[in-house]
Design a protein around this motif. Structure first.
Motif, short mmCIF file in Angstrom:
data_model
loop_
_atom_site.label_atom_id
_atom_site.label_comp_id
_atom_site.label_asym_id
_atom_site.label_seq_id
_atom_site.Cartn_x
_atom_site.Cartn_y
_atom_site.Cartn_z
N PRO A 156 -3.69 6.48 10.33
CA PRO A 156 -4.95 5.94 9.81
C PRO A 156 -4.79 5.45 8.37
O PRO A 156 -4.25 6.17 7.53
N PRO A 157 -5.24 4.24 8.08
CA PRO A 157 -5.14 3.74 6.71
C PRO A 157 -6.08 4.51 5.79
O PRO A 157 -7.18 4.90 6.18
N LEU A 158 -5.63 4.71 4.56
CA LEU A 158 -6.45 5.40 3.56
C LEU A 158 -7.28 4.42 2.73
O LEU A 158 -8.13 4.85 1.95
N ARG A 159 -7.02 3.15 2.91
CA ARG A 159 -7.75 2.11 2.18
C ARG A 159 -8.39 1.16 3.18
O ARG A 159 -7.75 0.76 4.15
N ARG A 160 -9.61 0.77 2.92
CA ARG A 160 -10.27 -0.20 3.79
C ARG A 160 -9.63 -1.58 3.68
O ARG A 160 -9.64 -2.34 4.64
N ASP A 161 -9.09 -1.88 2.53
CA ASP A 161 -8.51 -3.20 2.30
C ASP A 161 -7.01 -3.24 2.59
O ASP A 161 -6.30 -4.09 2.08
N TRP A 162 -6.51 -2.34 3.42
CA TRP A 162 -5.07 -2.23 3.66
C TRP A 162 -4.45 -3.54 4.13
O TRP A 162 -3.34 -3.87 3.72
N ARG A 163 -5.13 -4.30 4.97
CA ARG A 163 -4.58 -5.57 5.45
C ARG A 163 -4.33 -6.53 4.29
O ARG A 163 -3.27 -7.15 4.19
#
Length: 180
Positions: A156-163
């Motif tokens: 699971p990514p820890l940042r919403r803006d990972w992309r």
């Protein structure tokens, strides 16, 4: 990444890597104080995530990440200068919950094999032939490994803006690399 001083070049180099790592773990990306100075002999500096130890990742698979990188601060001319960073070697390993390597991307031109390659651990393949092989790859960006963790291995990514973070880092990597 071009910069006016060696220290600024390192700071510019570390920024995208720290952002990428922050997408999947709270582990720190560190270099020692000497890592901000150009080495007059051309020697490489060392970068580690989590002091070179396994960094725990979220998700049901219980994966972990171990990252090591060697880099050089070199003089450069024109738009690439006066100082820039060049990667001298890397190791990006993904491990299981018991700290066993599942797979790893390596490149170290000072040691055979000198080409970028993938190792597949016993956990991922019961085939001894594959376990002992150095499977050729192109040059692999740390951001690509983080993307793989999120999109294919369900970390699971820890940042919403990972992309966006990974895309920016990969774009920068592509623009500044001097070989593929």
């Amino acid at each position: 990444m071009a910069a006016s001083t060696p220290a600024r070049a390192v700071t510019e180099f570390l920024g995208p890597l720290r952002d990428a790592i922050a997408c999947v773990t709270r582990a720190r990306v560190d270099v020692n104080a000497e890592g901000y100075r150009a080495n007059p002999t051309g020697g490489a500096h060392v970068l580690y995530v989590n002091r070179g130890e396994w960094a725990a990742l979220g998700g049901r698979l219980g994966l972990s990440l171990r990252v090591g990188m060697r880099y050089r601060i070199i003089p450069a001319e024109g738009a690439r200068g006066p100082w820039r960073i060049t990667t001298a070697a890397y190791s990006y390993a993904v491990g299981d919950r018991d700290g066993r390597e599942v797979f790893a991307y390596h490149w170290n031109p000072a040691m055979p094999p000198t080409f970028p390659h993938l190792h597949v651990g016993a956990r991922a393949s019961g085939d001894l032939l594959v376990q002992n092989a150095h499977l050729p790859t192109g040059r692999v960006a740390l951001e690509a490994v983080v993307r793989l963790l999120v999109t294919e291995l369900h970390v699971p990514p820890l940042r919403r803006d990972w992309r966006a973070v990974l895309r920016r880092g990969e774009d920068r990597f592509g623009a500044w690399r001097t070989w593929s």
